[in-house]
Design a protein around this motif. Sequence first.
Motif, mmCIF file in Angstrom:
data_model
loop_
_atom_site.group_PDB
_atom_site.id
_atom_site.type_symbol
_atom_site.label_atom_id
_atom_site.label_comp_id
_atom_site.label_asym_id
_atom_site.label_seq_id
_atom_site.Cartn_x
_atom_site.Cartn_y
_atom_site.Cartn_z
ATOM 1 N N PHE A 102 0.830 -1.197 0.000
ATOM 2 C CA PHE A 102 0.000 0.000 0.000
ATOM 3 C C PHE A 102 0.870 1.256 0.000
ATOM 4 N N ARG A 104 -0.543 4.280 0.291
ATOM 5 C CA ARG A 104 -1.211 5.200 1.212
ATOM 6 C C ARG A 104 -1.855 4.396 2.324
ATOM 7 N N LEU A 106 -4.610 3.275 5.123
ATOM 8 C CA LEU A 106 -6.063 3.183 5.286
ATOM 9 C C LEU A 106 -6.321 3.032 6.782
ATOM 10 N N GLU A 117 -11.585 3.223 -3.042
ATOM 11 C CA GLU A 117 -10.612 3.822 -2.128
ATOM 12 C C GLU A 117 -9.470 2.853 -1.821
ATOM 13 N N ALA A 121 -5.349 3.068 -3.131
ATOM 14 C CA ALA A 121 -4.266 3.164 -2.156
ATOM 15 C C ALA A 121 -3.136 2.180 -2.439
ATOM 16 N N ARG A 217 0.817 2.774 5.686
ATOM 17 C CA ARG A 217 1.563 3.049 4.455
ATOM 18 C C ARG A 217 2.774 2.115 4.381
#
Length: 253
Positions: A102, A104, A106, A117, A121, A217
């Motif tokens: 990932f 980004r 979550l 979404e 990510a 992340r």
Amino acid sequence: MPSSSPSSLVDLLVAIRRGDQPAPAGVDESLVPADMAQAYRVQDAVGRHMGPIGGWKVGASGPDAEPACAPIHTGTIFTDGATVPHALCRYLGVEAEIGYRFARALPPRDGEWTRDEVLDAIGTIHPVIEILDTRFEKPSSQPALVHAADQQNHGALVVGSGRADWRAIVPQSERVILRIDNDVRVDRIGGNAAGDPLRMLVWLANHASRRGIGIGRDVIVTTGSSMGTLFVAHGTDVDVSFAGLGHVRTHLA
């Protein structure tokens, strides 16, 4: 209380991991979790003794089955070509898998993470090798909920180089080849019983959110075996290749 007389399954698993107690043949019925929710609470409590979370494992027995998961801690994650230390795992159950890293986070939140979404990510897709182990005398020897509580039998994870164009890869169509000491032991197309791994990533994002953990992340999520499990001896070289992803290799000391 002495570590030789654990008061709960958490105490028992932590004592075994620390080397304070040998791997037992079994557990008292009173220590078996009542359901998956309790097994996940055991995972969380044991995890507080294991350092930061660097990944997750998630899988399902079929395309429509409820997934199951466990956090993977940084001390058991290795890069391509690394040697997995002998002392880390007693048993070595090799699995060829596909992982997603990932880009980004979550984090936990009140609302559900949507599929868009979660997919937005994702940063990269990777070939990975998961090594299954057990904190008990023999693999697959305990009630399923005990093994679930035991971090879903996770031992180690070896992560290969990633590709950013992950949407171009169709995991169900990927050819996977597993070599043990240069001998081909698996050669097949697809093979993950769960089917579409993206479904499991969405499930995991919301499951981890409800547990108050979330997905961080740079966390790597491995999505289930493409070949079942092959137990090998210490001293083995393992090479996994996916047609669209490349190789990942490890030596199991």
